[in-house]
Write an enzyme that holds these catalytic residues in place. Structure first.
Site: not given
Length: 330
Positions: A57, A205, A208
């Site tokens: 990330y 969840p 996105r």
């Protein structure tokens, strides 16, 4: 905030975790280290103790964003990070590696960026089919013996891989995408996790952001947002096709006096204490909204209505582009 067991690892994590990816990349402009730290501090104050990052990330930046916060709260925060997806400092995608030598190098690099002596939960981010999983998990198990890692996890793997890995060393958690619009894991993966005593960590969840209702056209996206460029559920007209599903869910949320995001999260939470959603956000208001899902109670009839309102076969677009779908359920 109620806490639940992370598999059989001995770690206790908040019922709702925090996915940190968006702080550094993908969903528009990154936050500064100071901004990220303030948001994480607020989450911790409200009972969230489970924070999820990965070495890819921001090409390591996300781990660095967490470092100041983690140093202050090392005894309170449960930190999960991941290895396998290789990127250059410029963000270039370099492929996958589950090679034992690489795993140890990646772990040491993550420890340095995070500024900690031990990683609470260390995930194989994606399975490299060219390396026997027994070799990869064996190397991860050595990190546990060395005291560099407390518990092991896998992400986006098949039930066969999970079983093989668990035979080498207990797997604490399996992380995969799971939401009302992404439900493939219900068929085999989640039941196998339960059979083995493995926690299931649900990323994205909120689909996105699709299930927040905040995105209804291209103009709602800010900055360099990958969803419009590469995510099949938002790009090439798919967003507009998915809006009727979002609107049906919003109608149910209104009846329950909850927000759309809260209903989407409450649905995941209702699936069992061994399923731990990790929504992410860059806004304090959204953090508060997400935590409000813990106060939403859904009956069996509510769950049925939600699932009938959002049939998975009506969702437009796959969850990943074809170029990366081969790494899923690996």
């Amino acid at each position: 905030m109620r806490k639940v067991s992370l598999g059989r690892s001995g770690l206790e994590v908040s019922r709702l975790g925090f996915g940190c990816m968006g702080l550094a990349e993908f969903y528009g402009d990154a936050l500064s280290n100071n901004e990220a730290e303030q948001l994480l501090e607020s989450a911790l104050e409200r009972g969230v103790n489970f924070f999820d990052t990965a070495d890819m990330y921001g090409s390591g930046r996300n781990e660095e964003q967490l470092s100041g916060f983690v140093k202050k709260h090392r005894d309170e925060a449960v930190i999960a990070t991941k290895f396998a997806i290789q990127r250059g400092e410029d963000g270039a995608w370099l492929g996958l590696s589950n090679d034992p030598k690489y795993i140890k190098e990646a772990c040491n690099a993550s420890l340095k960026r995070l500024g900690v002596d031990v990683i609470d939960l260390y995930y194989m981010h994606r399975r490299d089919r060219d390396v026997p999983v027994e070799d990869s998990v064996g190397a991860m198990a050595e990190l546990v013996k060395e005291g560099k890692v407390r518990a092991l996890g896998l992400s986006e793997v098949s039930v066969e891989t999970l079983k093989q890995a668990n035979d080498v060393h207990p797997i604490a958690a399996l992380q995969s995408e799971y939401s009302i619009v992404t439900r493939e894991m219900e068929a085999e993966v989640i039941p196998t996790c339960r059979e083995l005593g493995v926690a299931f960590v649900a990323y994205s969840p909120l689909g996105r952001g699709l299930l927040t209702g905040a995105f209804r056209s291209e103009k709602d996206f800010v900055g360099n947002d990958y969803r419009l460029q590469a995510n099949p559920r938002f790009a090439d007209g798919a967003l507009e096709k998915n809006l009727p599903l979002v609107d049906r869910l919003a109608a149910i949320a209104k009846e329950k006096d909850a927000s759309l995001a809260q209903i989407a999260l409450a649905w995941v939470l209702a699936k069992g204490d061994d399923i731990i959603p990790i929504p992410g956000t860059k806004k304090l208001s959204r953090l508060s909204e997400n935590l409000g899902a813990l106060d939403v109670t859904l009956s069996a009839d509510d769950l049925k209505a939600i699932e009938e309102a959002v049939p998975v076969d009506e969702v437009a677009g796959h969850r990943y582009p074809e170029t990366t779908s081969s790494t899923l359920n690996a």
